[in-house]
Write an enzyme that holds these catalytic residues in place. Structure first.
Site, PDB file in Angstrom:
ATOM      1  N   PHE A 180      43.768  42.747  42.723  1.00  0.00           N
ATOM      2  CA  PHE A 180      44.404  41.625  42.029  1.00  0.00           C
ATOM      3  C   PHE A 180      43.307  40.795  41.383  1.00  0.00           C
ATOM      4  O   PHE A 180      42.385  40.338  42.057  1.00  0.00           O
ATOM      5  CB  PHE A 180      45.219  40.749  42.989  1.00  0.00           C
ATOM      6  CG  PHE A 180      45.913  39.619  42.283  1.00  0.00           C
ATOM      7  CD1 PHE A 180      47.113  39.821  41.628  1.00  0.00           C
ATOM      8  CD2 PHE A 180      45.342  38.352  42.228  1.00  0.00           C
ATOM      9  CE1 PHE A 180      47.743  38.789  40.944  1.00  0.00           C
ATOM     10  CE2 PHE A 180      45.961  37.314  41.544  1.00  0.00           C
ATOM     11  CZ  PHE A 180      47.166  37.533  40.907  1.00  0.00           C
ATOM     12  N   ASP A 182      34.768  40.469  41.983  1.00  0.00           N
ATOM     13  CA  ASP A 182      35.783  39.431  42.086  1.00  0.00           C
ATOM     14  C   ASP A 182      35.769  38.905  43.513  1.00  0.00           C
ATOM     15  O   ASP A 182      36.340  39.501  44.419  1.00  0.00           O
ATOM     16  CB  ASP A 182      37.158  40.008  41.712  1.00  0.00           C
ATOM     17  CG  ASP A 182      38.258  38.953  41.795  1.00  0.00           C
ATOM     18  OD1 ASP A 182      37.993  37.846  42.314  1.00  0.00           O
ATOM     19  OD2 ASP A 182      39.382  39.237  41.335  1.00  0.00           O
ATOM     20  N   LYS A 207      39.276  29.665  44.110  1.00  0.00           N
ATOM     21  CA  LYS A 207      39.917  29.347  45.397  1.00  0.00           C
ATOM     22  C   LYS A 207      39.106  28.382  46.262  1.00  0.00           C
ATOM     23  O   LYS A 207      39.125  27.187  46.008  1.00  0.00           O
ATOM     24  CB  LYS A 207      40.279  30.643  46.121  1.00  0.00           C
ATOM     25  CG  LYS A 207      41.392  31.410  45.385  1.00  0.00           C
ATOM     26  CD  LYS A 207      42.238  32.299  46.261  1.00  0.00           C
ATOM     27  CE  LYS A 207      43.528  32.692  45.553  1.00  0.00           C
ATOM     28  NZ  LYS A 207      43.504  33.981  44.903  1.00  0.00           N
TER      29      LYS A 207
END
Ligand code: PLP
Length: 400
Positions: A139, A223, A252
């Protein structure tokens, strides 16, 4: 109608219905505890999807945001601000990278990685070297570039055609070798699949990707939007493999709840995106920078990275025991540090269990249809963690 019912009715009427939300209006939080408008309290084991690294209302973060808000909110990237400069220095030091670019989300950090890779080869007179290899079940975000890299059809459905990205099964170095050649600009990889099921890279996989890309000059781009900032018991999850990517996407946990993303890269990439080639109005604004700097300083001062490793081991032991006690519902546990999951038996759905956990006062989220994800604040107390896991154990016992 009660105030709460009226509020929910307003939500029903006006909010764009792209999310499925329970009838819970969260109102305030302290540490790993949250309270809703009905007065119920919860222990937070999902931290707003691995975001609230310092928990809720951490004084250092609150102070940094309040002080910076009062001093200077925004100037756009036509000028320097001290908060932004200090953040760049701190982030480069903590990631062992050389340059930092700031944006506003994980998706944008990945866009920056993808554009960096393409532009790097374009600048070298190889515009045909634009292909990206990524992984099934990955993702990377929801903009068209990041979505193209995301290896899950459910996120891509209805948005095509997307820029071509070649996907191979995660962790399968033979399949990588089978499709790989030196025409690729980059391999984009999560060191542990987050949304795709909390699956750590198999031993040796990241090293093998590093060797393959180094041989051919292809960029290895990471990522670490979910896995970074200490979440897995290392500042970057790549450190578990003792290798470095050429560039890394972060978000995040970086802002601890304030929206901020970053792309950090090695020195040899510093001219890949020359002035004018890429940018964002808000990226690295003084408020976001002050928030992220406070998070990084707190992570360092409170030694939250080794803490995530130590409490992550405890969490793993507890989840292993829980899995063993409820074999009809739970297959296994897995993860790294404070990014872990219970993998459910076939036919047991995470959504139903998560609702039961919530009703019992513990907040968790899924990572796919049969995986319950645990990514608590890095600051959670052992007693809150213990209490929450006792509730999880009890709910599973009542659900069998
Ligand atoms: C959450 C996530 C993203 C997207 O981040 P946003 O801030 O939602 O845009 C990208 N990659 C990974 C690994 C993520 O977990």
């Amino acid at each position: 109608m009660s105030d709460l019912a009226a509020l929910l009715a307003t939500a029903e009427h006006y909010l764009y219905p792209n999310y499925v939300k329970p009838d819970v209006v969260l109102d305030r939080g302290v540490g790993a505890r949250l309270w809703d408008k009905a007065g119920r309290s919860y222990i937070d084991l999902y931290a707003g999807v691995a975001v609230s690294a310092l928990g809720h209302g951490h004084p250092a973060l609150v102070r940094a945001i309040s002080e910076q808000a009062a001093k200077l909110l925004h100037v756009a990237n036509y000028f320097h601000t001290e908060a932004n400069i200090r953040l760049a220095e701190k982030l480069c030091q903590m990631t062992h990278m050389d340059r930092a670019f700031f944006c506003n989300s994980g998706t944008e950090a990945n866009e920056a990685l993808l554009k960096l890779a393409r532009r790097h080869f374009y600048n070298q007179g190889q515009p045909e070297r634009f292909k990206v290899l990524a992984f099934e079940n990955s993702f990377h975000g929801r903009t068209l570039g990041a979505l193209a890299a995301t290896g899950q059809p459910k996120y891509q459905e209805g948005f095509g055609p997307l820029p071509g990205v070649v996907h191979v099964p995660y962790g399968d170095i033979e399949r990588v070798r089978a499709v790989y050649d030196s025409s690729f600009a980059a391999i984009l990889v999560e060191p542990i699949l987050g949304e795709g099921g909390v699956l750590p890279a198999p031993d040796g996989f990241l090293q093998q990707l590093r060797e393959l890309t180094t041989q051919t000059g292809t960029l290895l781009i990471a990522d670490e939007v979910q896995s970074g900032i200490g979440r897995t018991g290392r500042f970057l999850a790549f450190e578990h493999a003792n290798v470095q990517a050429d560039a890394v996407a972060l978000a995040k946990g970086l802002g601890g709840g304030f929206p901020v993303g970053a792309m950090v890269c090695k020195a040899f990439l510093k001219d890949a995106l020359p002035p004018g080639a890429h940018g964002t109005t808000y990226g690295g604004n003084p408020l976001a920078s002050a928030a992220a700097l406070a998070v990084l300083e707190t992570v360092e001062r409170e030694e939250l990275v080794p803490r995530a490793e130590r409490l992550g081991r405890l969490l793993s032991e507890r989840l292993t025991a829980i899995a063993a006690r409820h074999p009809k519902l739970v297959k296994s546990e897995r993860g790294l540090g404070f990014l872990r999951a219970l993998v459910l038996q076939d036919g047991v759905t995470s959504a139903a269990l998560i609702e039961r956990f919530r009703n019992a006062g513990v907040l968790l989220i899924a990572a796919g249809p049969t995986t319950v994800r645990f990514c608590p604040p890095l600051t959670i107390s052992e007693s809150d963690l213990d209490e929450a896991l006792t509730i999880v154990d009890r709910v599973l016992g009542e659900s069998a």
